[in-house]
Design an enzyme around this catalytic site. Sequence first.
Site, PDB file in Angstrom:
ATOM      1  NE  ARG A   1      15.628  11.659 -21.960  1.00 34.09           N
ATOM      2  CZ  ARG A   1      14.865  12.537 -22.595  1.00 34.09           C
ATOM      3  NH1 ARG A   1      13.591  12.615 -22.298  1.00 34.09           N
ATOM      4  NH2 ARG A   1      15.384  13.333 -23.513  1.00 34.09           N
ATOM      5  CD  GLN A   2      17.924   3.766 -26.644  1.00 34.52           C
ATOM      6  OE1 GLN A   2      16.890   4.409 -26.590  1.00 34.52           O
ATOM      7  NE2 GLN A   2      17.948   2.513 -27.088  1.00 34.52           N
TER       8      GLN A   2
ATOM      9  CG  HIS B   1      16.465   8.709 -17.082  1.00 35.32           C
ATOM     10  ND1 HIS B   1      15.322   9.361 -16.680  1.00 35.32           N
ATOM     11  CD2 HIS B   1      16.066   7.498 -17.530  1.00 35.32           C
ATOM     12  CE1 HIS B   1      14.280   8.583 -16.888  1.00 35.32           C
ATOM     13  NE2 HIS B   1      14.705   7.444 -17.392  1.00 35.32           N
TER      14      HIS B   1
ATOM     15  CG  ASP C   1       9.992  13.721 -14.621  1.00 38.40           C
ATOM     16  OD1 ASP C   1      10.745  12.824 -14.184  1.00 38.40           O
ATOM     17  OD2 ASP C   1       9.226  13.552 -15.582  1.00 38.40           O
TER      18      ASP C   1
ATOM     19  CD  GLU D   1      34.530  19.011 -40.064  1.00 32.86           C
ATOM     20  OE1 GLU D   1      35.609  19.619 -39.908  1.00 32.86           O
ATOM     21  OE2 GLU D   1      34.443  17.887 -40.582  1.00 32.86           O
TER      22      GLU D   1
ATOM     23  CE  LYS E   1       6.429   9.097 -18.447  1.00 32.99           C
ATOM     24  NZ  LYS E   1       7.546  10.056 -18.470  1.00 32.99           N
TER      25      LYS E   1
ATOM     26  CG  ASP F   1       7.542   8.389 -14.328  1.00 36.09           C
ATOM     27  OD1 ASP F   1       8.243   8.619 -13.318  1.00 36.09           O
ATOM     28  OD2 ASP F   1       7.963   8.537 -15.486  1.00 36.09           O
TER      29      ASP F   1
ATOM     30  CG  ASP G   1      32.856  21.917 -42.963  1.00 36.98           C
ATOM     31  OD1 ASP G   1      32.761  22.527 -41.863  1.00 36.98           O
ATOM     32  OD2 ASP G   1      33.812  21.167 -43.226  1.00 36.98           O
TER      33      ASP G   1
HETATM   34  C1  R5P Z   1      11.282   9.753 -18.343  1.00 35.28           C
HETATM   35  O1  R5P Z   1      11.224   8.706 -17.690  1.00 35.28           O
HETATM   36  C2  R5P Z   1      11.791  11.019 -17.734  1.00 35.28           C
HETATM   37  O2  R5P Z   1      11.931  10.908 -16.358  1.00 35.28           O
HETATM   38  C3  R5P Z   1      10.904  12.186 -18.075  1.00 35.28           C
HETATM   39  O3  R5P Z   1       9.628  11.972 -17.502  1.00 35.28           O
HETATM   40  C4  R5P Z   1      10.748  12.355 -19.547  1.00 35.28           C
HETATM   41  O4  R5P Z   1      11.963  12.227 -20.175  1.00 35.28           O
HETATM   42  C5  R5P Z   1      10.136  13.707 -19.863  1.00 35.28           C
HETATM   43  O5  R5P Z   1      10.037  13.804 -21.245  1.00 35.28           O
HETATM   44  P1  R5P Z   1       8.943  14.716 -21.932  1.00 35.28           P
HETATM   45  O6  R5P Z   1       9.060  16.092 -21.385  1.00 35.28           O
HETATM   46  O7  R5P Z   1       9.307  14.656 -23.389  1.00 35.28           O
HETATM   47  O8  R5P Z   1       7.623  14.096 -21.662  1.00 35.28           O
END
Ligand code: R5P
Length: 283
Positions: free
Chosen positions: A89-90, A122, A211, A35, A184, A160, A33
Site C-alpha cells: 500500500r506504500q 493493492h 475490499d 533473530e 471514503k 471506496d 536475541d
Molecule cells: C485501502 O485503500 C485498502 O483498499 C483498504 O480499504 C484498507 O487498507 C483497509 O484498511 P483498514 O481495515 O485499516 O481500514
Amino acid sequence: MIVPGSASQALSAALAAETGRSLATPEYHWFPDGEERAAVPDFAGDEAVVVATTDSNDAFVELLQLQDAVREAGADRVTTVLPYMGYARQDRAFEAGQPVSARAVARAVSTGTDRVVLVTPHEADVAEFFDVPVDVLDASPLLAEALPADLTEPLFLGPDESAESLAVAVRDAYGAGETDFFEKERDYDTGEVTVTPSDAAVAGRDVVVVDDIIATGSTMSEAVAALHERDCDAVYTACVHGMLAANARTKLAAAGVERVVASDTIERAASAVSVAPLVADAL
Ligand code: R5P
C-alpha cells in the site's frame, strides 16, 4: 518442492495437494536475541516454490532466508509466491521524504527468485517494482463461493471507489446483484476513516462490502455501520486479505456484520476460501 513460510503453512499444504508436488518441512528457529533461522533440511529437487505471506517484518526476513536456503540446497529455479505482499500500500512517496516501501521490498525479494506470483496486490502496478517476471492473480471472484446462495436483492459495494472493481468481480462470480461504492476519507495522522454512503437503495437488501484487505477494520466497520443506519438487511464483508489486526474483528462485530469472509492468503479463522487452485493454475 513447495516450501512454506511460517505464515503460509495451510495454504502451502493445499497447494502441494493441488499440484501434486511434494511439501518441504522448513524448521523455523528463533534465537534468544529475536533473530530467526529458517532452514529447509529436507529440500530435494531442482525447483523450489517458496510460498510466503509477508504480513510482518519477520516474515520478510524469513522469506529471504528460505530463498537462500533452497539455493544452498541445490535449487536452480526459484518461484516466490506472495499470497499477501506486505508494504504494497506504500506504493509511492505520499509526502516528501517518504520511501516507496513496495519498491524497496520488491527489489529485495527479486534478488532470491526467478519469478514472482502476486495475489490481488493493492495495485497491480506494484509488479513493475520487481526485477523478475511477475504474475498478478486476482482472488476476489473466489469470495463469492463463501456467500449464502440466497442473498436478498444483493448489493455488492466497494467501501471506496478503488474497490468497486472488486465488488464487480465478486458480483459477477456470484451471478446476481447490483454494484455501487461509497466515498471514503482517511485522516492520514490518526487513521480515522469516514465513509459517505451513496444514494443506492439498501433498505431490506443484503449487502456485501468488498475490499482487497481488512487491516484495522476501520474502513469496513464504518461502512457496515452506515449501511445499518439505512435499514439494510444483513451486511457481509468480503476481502481477499483478512489481516484483521488488533481489535478489527471486534469492531466489525460491534458494527453489526453478519459474516466476515476472507481467503487464506492470510491464515485466519475468517479464511473461508483457498487461493490454492488459482495459484496452482499459475504455476
Ligand atoms: C485501502 O485503500 C485498502 O483498499 C483498504 O480499504 C484498507 O487498507 C483497509 O484498511 P483498514 O481495515 O485499516 O481500514
